[in-house]
Design a protein around this motif. Structure first.
Motif, PDB file in Angstrom:
ATOM      1  N   PHE A  86     -13.094  45.374 -14.678  1.00 23.40           N
ATOM      2  CA  PHE A  86     -13.255  45.079 -16.101  1.00 23.40           C
ATOM      3  C   PHE A  86     -11.963  45.443 -16.798  1.00 23.40           C
ATOM      4  O   PHE A  86     -11.540  46.607 -16.780  1.00 23.40           O
ATOM      5  N   ARG A  87     -11.307  44.452 -17.369  1.00 22.71           N
ATOM      6  CA  ARG A  87     -10.038  44.653 -18.092  1.00 22.71           C
ATOM      7  C   ARG A  87      -9.024  45.427 -17.255  1.00 22.71           C
ATOM      8  O   ARG A  87      -8.439  46.424 -17.703  1.00 22.71           O
ATOM      9  N   ASP A  88      -8.857  44.993 -16.031  1.00 21.82           N
ATOM     10  CA  ASP A  88      -7.864  45.549 -15.104  1.00 21.82           C
ATOM     11  C   ASP A  88      -8.187  46.963 -14.623  1.00 21.82           C
ATOM     12  O   ASP A  88      -7.357  47.600 -13.970  1.00 21.82           O
ATOM     13  N   VAL A  89      -9.369  47.471 -14.910  1.00 22.16           N
ATOM     14  CA  VAL A  89      -9.825  48.755 -14.390  1.00 22.16           C
ATOM     15  C   VAL A  89     -10.900  48.485 -13.347  1.00 22.16           C
ATOM     16  O   VAL A  89     -11.823  47.699 -13.583  1.00 22.16           O
ATOM     17  N   THR A  90     -10.791  49.120 -12.182  1.00 22.18           N
ATOM     18  CA  THR A  90     -11.771  48.930 -11.117  1.00 22.18           C
ATOM     19  C   THR A  90     -12.821  50.042 -11.192  1.00 22.18           C
ATOM     20  O   THR A  90     -12.494  51.230 -11.115  1.00 22.18           O
TER      21      THR A  90
END
Length: 215
Positions: A86-90
């Motif tokens: 989500f938005r480049d966060v895993t």
């Protein structure tokens, strides 16, 4: 990214509107388990429908195992033994808890937790960037203390230094924030009693800022 993290509602959602008001604008909600108090599963939908932003959730040891199916069918994302970007966060997730003396419905052997988490972390590392673990149980010896001693998850503790943030609940008596081996650990406390955590992530700099909420 602004994240609201809650846990341990135990079927009591009356504090959630006040928590949301105090949190302000948020991009994502993390629910760290014990949504119900030994069921019914359908009660979880009441909570998951209270949010207007995406929700990632895992079950707790006081939820029935069948709650996973209910989360799957809801508007939320089931993160139990799963990975989601989500938005480049895993984000990776592990619901239930390591074994307790109370024989609660959703307990998992440490060996199973360890093997699941190892695969999730390996897959998450391949993505690069920030990694957040949503776990009902806190890591052993971190925000996991009860009167008899530390009761957290030893398998989760093996991820210290390997993930950037661990969001948990489970241990009602030990809510708070700490850092260990470069990993920020948050125990949100009991949302049923108005406790939560507001987390701000900067995925580029890997900076994390956490504030506890009490209403």
């Amino acid at each position: 990214m602004r994240i609201l993290a809650i846990s341990d509602t135990h079927g009591k959602f009356n504090r959630i509107p006040d928590i949301l008001e105090k949190a302000g604008d948020i991009d994502l909600v993390l629910v760290a388990g014990d949504i119900t108090n030994f069921g019914p599963d359908e009660k979880a939908v009441e909570l998951l429908d209270m949010f207007e932003v995406p929700v990632f959730a895992v079950p707790g040891n006081c939820d029935l195992r069948t709650i996973v199916e209910t989360i799957e069918k809801s508007n939320a994302t089931n993160l139990h033994k799963r990975m989601q970007v989500f938005r480049d966060v895993t984000f990776i997730g592990m619901g239930g808890s390591n074994p307790t003396p109370f024989n609660t419905p959703f307990e998992i052997e440490e060996s199973e937790i360890a093997s699941s988490l190892e695969k999730l972390v390996s897959d998450a590392k391949a993505n690069g960037g920030y990694i957040v673990l949503l776990s009902h149980s806190p890591p052993f010896c971190t925000l996991d203390r009860v009167e008899s001693g530390n009761v957290g998850c030893k398998s989760t503790a093996k991820l210290l230094g390997r993930v950037d943030l661990i969001v948990s609940g489970h241990i009602h008596e030990d809510g708070g924030i700490m850092e260990e081996q470069g990993t920020t650990i948050v125990n949100t406390g009991m949302a049923s009693q108005g406790s939560a955590a507001l987390i701000e992530l900067d995925a580029d700099s890997h900076k994390v800022d956490v504030k506890m909420i009490q209403v």
